[in-house]
Design a protein around this motif. Structure first.
Motif, PDB file in Angstrom:
ATOM      1  N   ARG A  13     -13.573   0.660  11.750  1.00 13.19           N
ATOM      2  CA  ARG A  13     -12.413   1.519  11.941  1.00 13.19           C
ATOM      3  C   ARG A  13     -12.793   2.979  11.765  1.00 13.19           C
ATOM      4  N   ALA A  14     -12.421   3.786  12.735  1.00 13.82           N
ATOM      5  CA  ALA A  14     -12.705   5.215  12.663  1.00 13.82           C
ATOM      6  C   ALA A  14     -11.715   5.892  11.729  1.00 13.82           C
ATOM      7  N   ALA A  15     -12.167   6.975  11.106  1.00  7.13           N
ATOM      8  CA  ALA A  15     -11.293   7.700  10.188  1.00  7.13           C
ATOM      9  C   ALA A  15     -10.186   8.411  10.948  1.00  7.13           C
ATOM     10  N   THR A 166      -7.444  -9.645   7.175  1.00  7.19           N
ATOM     11  CA  THR A 166      -7.848  -8.285   7.535  1.00  7.19           C
ATOM     12  C   THR A 166      -6.652  -7.350   7.395  1.00  7.19           C
ATOM     13  N   PRO A 167      -6.877  -6.054   7.158  1.00 10.15           N
ATOM     14  CA  PRO A 167      -5.744  -5.118   7.047  1.00 10.15           C
ATOM     15  C   PRO A 167      -4.872  -5.105   8.306  1.00 10.15           C
ATOM     16  N   LEU A 238      -5.321   1.378   5.610  1.00  7.75           N
ATOM     17  CA  LEU A 238      -5.072   1.943   6.936  1.00  7.75           C
ATOM     18  C   LEU A 238      -4.713   3.423   6.872  1.00  7.75           C
ATOM     19  N   LEU A 239      -4.250   3.862   5.717  1.00  4.93           N
ATOM     20  CA  LEU A 239      -3.768   5.229   5.572  1.00  4.93           C
ATOM     21  C   LEU A 239      -4.932   6.220   5.620  1.00  4.93           C
ATOM     22  N   VAL A 240      -4.813   7.234   6.499  1.00  6.24           N
ATOM     23  CA  VAL A 240      -5.815   8.292   6.611  1.00  6.24           C
ATOM     24  C   VAL A 240      -5.298   9.574   5.975  1.00  6.24           C
ATOM     25  N   ILE A 241      -4.104   9.984   6.364  1.00 10.09           N
ATOM     26  CA  ILE A 241      -3.434  11.111   5.712  1.00 10.09           C
ATOM     27  C   ILE A 241      -2.069  10.621   5.254  1.00 10.09           C
ATOM     28  N   ASP A 242      -1.477  11.326   4.328  1.00 11.84           N
ATOM     29  CA  ASP A 242      -0.216  10.890   3.736  1.00 11.84           C
ATOM     30  C   ASP A 242       0.879  10.868   4.805  1.00 11.84           C
ATOM     31  N   ARG A 243       1.493   9.708   4.994  1.00 10.51           N
ATOM     32  CA  ARG A 243       2.567   9.532   5.970  1.00 10.51           C
ATOM     33  C   ARG A 243       3.673   8.698   5.352  1.00 10.51           C
ATOM     34  N   ASP A 250      -4.514   1.098  13.405  1.00  2.00           N
ATOM     35  CA  ASP A 250      -5.869   1.064  12.841  1.00  2.00           C
ATOM     36  C   ASP A 250      -6.400   2.459  12.564  1.00  2.00           C
ATOM     37  N   TYR A 251      -5.809   3.478  13.191  1.00  2.00           N
ATOM     38  CA  TYR A 251      -6.250   4.863  13.007  1.00  2.00           C
ATOM     39  C   TYR A 251      -5.363   5.621  12.027  1.00  2.00           C
TER      40      TYR A 251
END
Length: 312
Positions: A13-15, A166-167, A238-243, A250-251
């Motif tokens: 998974r890409a960041a 899996t997530p 799965l969280l990349v930035i706070d949402r 997946d991104y």
């Protein structure tokens, strides 16, 4: 082990979602007078309280009409009489898609009804001398039951295809359970935020659903358990930035209606359930199975968010 027909994911998974190349698209209708009036009409719709989903649907319908009249050398709305609108209506009736099928009555109605509002606005704004669509007879919409209803066994088979190890699979399992438990529309599920789920009272709040109406929906214990597990195990990964969005791709982005439909269709294929439709089948199944188990029709109407009991 992957299930039959299921692809095993090997990529990491890409960041962040990789940006694609920017393609400058030129709108072939941009220079037309009708297109400019259409943009002003949509601005009026937004100012009078219409939702973006309504504007988006009407844009598709009106642009289709503008394209049709532009092919006939017409750009001025004053050059569009009622007879031309009726000719366009016949064009929709006789139109055949790539597979040879005709447009459904619902599709024809969706193409024509926005034109009545558009020409009424044109007349009110004095862009035309009279409303050419005032006497346009719209096709009569037939009242039909859903053509396909998922059985309980089919719903269970589809839901079971999501691998909670899996997530992404755990997220999909929680989404499928939520769709079946609440009867949400595919447009409403992506709008759920963390604070819209009341775990203590087993409730979900739908904010600005169809018709911009809010409603409160009970969630079954099983769906709630999967949501709690998803929040604890999958969403942080799965969280990349706070949402605030409840379900993430997946991104790390909020899921879209198209994403929800694609995931449902994917698991239907894995479960070998070959029926037309996707997320809306879960909405139909939710209402039908509740009715079969003795739920009151008014209660089902409130859960589905129908303004009319006849629709339910």
């Amino acid at each position: 082990m992957p299930r039959r027909g299921q692809r095993q994911k090997t990529r990491k998974r890409a960041a962040h979602k990789p940006p694609g190349p920017r393609i400058e698209r030129v709108d072939p209708l941009a220079g037309l007078r009708l297109t400019r009036f259409m943009a002003e009409h949509f601005e009026w719709l937004r100012a009078t309280g219409y939702s973006e989903d309504t504007v988006r649907a009407r844009r598709i319908a009106i642009r289709r009409f503008i394209t049709w009249v532009a092919e006939r050398g017409i750009d001025d709305p004053r050059e569009i009489p009622r007879e031309l609108l009726e000719r366009y209506q016949r064009h929709l009736f006789y139109y055949r898609k790539a597979d040879g099928r005709a447009l459904t009555i619902g599709t024809q109605l969706g193409c024509l009804a926005p034109l009545k509002t558009f020409f009424k606005w044109l007349a009110r704004e004095r862009h035309v001398l009279y409303n050419a669509a005032a006497e346009l007879q719209l096709p009569r919409q037939t009242k039909q039951l859903p053509r396909t209803i998922l059985t309980v066994a089919e719903v269970e088979a589809i839901i079971a295809q999501a691998d909670p190890a899996t997530p992404a699979g755990l997220r999909d399992r929680a989404m499928l359970e939520t769709l079946y438990s609440t009867g949400l529309r595919r447009m409403e599920l992506p709008g759920l935020c963390l604070y819209d789920i009341d775990l203590a009272r087993s409730l979900a709040i739908v904010r600005e659903g169809k018709g911009r109406r809010d409603r409160v929906i009970p969630i079954g214990a099983r769906a709630l358990a999967w949501i709690e597990r998803y929040l604890a195990e999958a969403r942080p990964r799965l969280l990349v930035i706070d949402r605030d969005a409840l379900f993430l791709t997946d991104y790390g982005e909020p899921v879209s209606p198209e994403f929800v439909a694609a995931r449902v269709k994917c698991y239907m294929r894995f479960a070998e359930v070959n029926k037309p439709g996707a997320a809306h089948l879960f909405r139909h199944a939710c209402a039908t199975h509740m009715l079969e188990n003795g739920a009151d029709i008014r209660f089902i109407q409130a859960i589905l968010g129908h303004a009319s009991l006849q629709t339910t």
